[in-house]
Design a protein around this motif. Structure first.
Motif, mmCIF file in Angstrom:
data_model
loop_
_atom_site.group_PDB
_atom_site.id
_atom_site.type_symbol
_atom_site.label_atom_id
_atom_site.label_comp_id
_atom_site.label_asym_id
_atom_site.label_seq_id
_atom_site.Cartn_x
_atom_site.Cartn_y
_atom_site.Cartn_z
ATOM 1 N N LEU A 179 -65.821 43.848 73.052
ATOM 2 C CA LEU A 179 -64.503 43.267 73.282
ATOM 3 C C LEU A 179 -63.722 43.132 71.981
ATOM 4 O O LEU A 179 -62.504 43.324 71.955
ATOM 5 C CB LEU A 179 -64.639 41.900 73.956
ATOM 6 N N ASN A 183 -62.639 47.381 73.556
ATOM 7 C CA ASN A 183 -61.803 46.859 74.651
ATOM 8 C C ASN A 183 -60.614 46.063 74.122
ATOM 9 O O ASN A 183 -59.643 45.817 74.845
ATOM 10 C CB ASN A 183 -62.643 46.007 75.602
ATOM 11 N N VAL A 187 -56.740 45.323 75.869
ATOM 12 C CA VAL A 187 -56.170 43.985 76.044
ATOM 13 C C VAL A 187 -54.863 43.855 75.261
ATOM 14 O O VAL A 187 -53.866 43.332 75.767
ATOM 15 C CB VAL A 187 -57.182 42.903 75.620
ATOM 16 N N TYR A 202 -63.491 37.944 81.568
ATOM 17 C CA TYR A 202 -64.270 39.045 81.006
ATOM 18 C C TYR A 202 -65.645 39.081 81.650
ATOM 19 O O TYR A 202 -66.325 38.058 81.766
ATOM 20 C CB TYR A 202 -64.406 38.872 79.493
ATOM 21 N N PRO A 204 -68.933 40.872 80.860
ATOM 22 C CA PRO A 204 -69.598 41.677 79.832
ATOM 23 C C PRO A 204 -70.982 42.170 80.247
ATOM 24 O O PRO A 204 -71.668 41.553 81.071
ATOM 25 C CB PRO A 204 -69.723 40.696 78.673
ATOM 26 N N ASP A 212 -71.741 41.608 73.552
ATOM 27 C CA ASP A 212 -71.505 42.599 74.598
ATOM 28 C C ASP A 212 -71.479 44.012 74.031
ATOM 29 O O ASP A 212 -70.892 44.274 72.993
ATOM 30 C CB ASP A 212 -70.191 42.305 75.311
ATOM 31 N N PHE A 217 -62.538 43.703 81.429
ATOM 32 C CA PHE A 217 -61.636 42.592 81.154
ATOM 33 C C PHE A 217 -60.509 42.628 82.188
ATOM 34 O O PHE A 217 -59.745 43.594 82.243
ATOM 35 C CB PHE A 217 -61.052 42.732 79.741
ATOM 36 N N ILE A 313 -58.123 36.572 74.291
ATOM 37 C CA ILE A 313 -59.484 37.080 74.096
ATOM 38 C C ILE A 313 -60.466 35.936 73.848
ATOM 39 O O ILE A 313 -61.567 35.924 74.403
ATOM 40 C CB ILE A 313 -59.514 38.095 72.936
ATOM 41 N N ALA A 316 -61.345 34.078 77.164
ATOM 42 C CA ALA A 316 -62.135 34.882 78.100
ATOM 43 C C ALA A 316 -63.560 35.099 77.595
ATOM 44 O O ALA A 316 -64.521 35.024 78.374
ATOM 45 C CB ALA A 316 -61.446 36.220 78.352
ATOM 46 N N ARG A 317 -63.717 35.373 76.309
ATOM 47 C CA ARG A 317 -65.072 35.625 75.796
ATOM 48 C C ARG A 317 -65.925 34.359 75.837
ATOM 49 O O ARG A 317 -67.127 34.411 76.154
ATOM 50 C CB ARG A 317 -65.033 36.246 74.403
#
Length: 327
Positions: A179, A183, A187, A202, A204, A212, A217, A313, A316-317
């Motif tokens: 990510l 990725n 995004v 996300y 993963p 990941d 995503f 980001i 989400a992560r």
């Protein structure tokens, strides 16, 4: 600004991509090189004709002949080094991902604006001629209903993972993972085109003990959903598609935007305003142009997108269970 006088931090592959383009760009020149390892600094300085080398980062920051610092170090070092440069009165070009935490991104933005300095994330996307073209063509496909993308690039360092090793690019201790690398471009393109999503999730694929290695995503906007796949453990076809009620746009490669195909019921046209296939060529030329023109309005507008993207980001992560030092 009359001339961009650059000092670099880092000596990886991407530094060479940037410095190769600096050599062919007017009004920007490499002044100094910093590396913790003297041999690496000397090699880089010799290759790109830098006059001075440093193994003490504070000495670089004290160099009055350097007005801009380019940072290309492991992800977790970006915040600390960018802050150091800004506080020393230097403009900053920081490799992507800019930083890992929204609070850090906001702090750096505030310092830059308070000091009247330029602050960039060195992700070519928003500086590409085909990106500006893409924005102009969105209206032609009507109301957007679906966005789908994929960016898969098998990493040679994934072979090391399979051997039981723990390379930095996949190590959460260094803010690694797919990510934050591959990725990320999917995004960012969504954020730059459509803004803040209502929701971002996300999903993963996490290799045991690492971050990941691939994942999906999903970004939910009013009226449409964007699904973005990225992988460093597979090969795939790299694309970005936007489907609307009147047609669709197909972009060849989300990192580089090699071409933009616009298809409607009455037309099918492919555009490419980038005869030079090197995406860093356009990035360096545009960053230089913005600084020479003192175009703070454009720079700050792009920086707002950068900061927004960091927050999307990060949230989400974390929700996906991918945590970095300091989280």
């Amino acid at each position: 600004m009359e001339k961009v006088r650059l000092g670099t931090i880092g000596s990886g592959v991407i530094v060479h991509s940037v410095l190769n383009n600096i050599k062919s760009t007017d009004a920007i020149a490499l002044e100094a090189v910093y590396s913790r390892t003297k041999d690496k600094a000397e090699s880089l300085a010799e290759t790109y004709k830098a006059e001075r080398i440093y193994t003490d980062i504070n000495a670089l920051m004290s160099d009055e002949r350097v007005n801009t610092v380019y940072i290309a170090t492991p992800n977790l070092l970006h915040y600390e080094q960018a802050k150091l440069a800004l506080e020393a009165g230097k403009n900053v070009i920081c490799e992507k991902p800019f930083v890992t935490r929204l609070a850090h991104a906001q702090e750096l933005r505030n310092i830059a604006r308070n000091k009247g300095l330029f602050l960039f994330e060195a992700a070519p996307t928003m500086y590409l001629p085909n990106f500006r073209l893409l924005k102009e063509k969105l209206e032609s496909i009507g109301r957007i209903k679906l966005v789908m993308s994929n960016y898969s690039q098998y990493s040679s360092r994934y072979d090391a993972v399979l051997r039981g090793e723990k390379p930095n690019i996949f190590n959460p201790e260094f803010a690694g993972g797919c990510l934050m690398d591959i990725n990320f471009y999917n995004v960012l393109l969504n954020t730059a085109l459509f803004g803040q999503p209502q929701r971002a999730v996300y999903y993963p694929n996490i290799y045991p003990g690492l971050a990941d290695t691939s994942g999906v995503f999903v970004m939910s906007y009013e009226g449409f959903t964007s699904t973005n796949s990225g992988a460093k453990d597979t090969w795939g076809i790299n694309y970005f598609t936007i489907e609307g009620e009147k047609g669709y746009i197909y972009i060849d490669e989300p990192n580089g935007l090699k071409s933009v195909r616009v298809v409607t019921k009455s037309s099918d046209e492919t555009f490419n305003l980038q005869p030079n296939t090197d995406r860093w060529h356009y990035e360096i030329h545009e960053l230089t142009r913005l600084m020479l023109r003192d175009d703070y309005e454009t720079v700050n507008s792009n920086l707002d997108i950068t900061v927004e993207n960091v927050g999307i980001i990060e949230s989400a992560r974390k929700n996906a269970g991918i945590l970095f030092p300091g989280d």
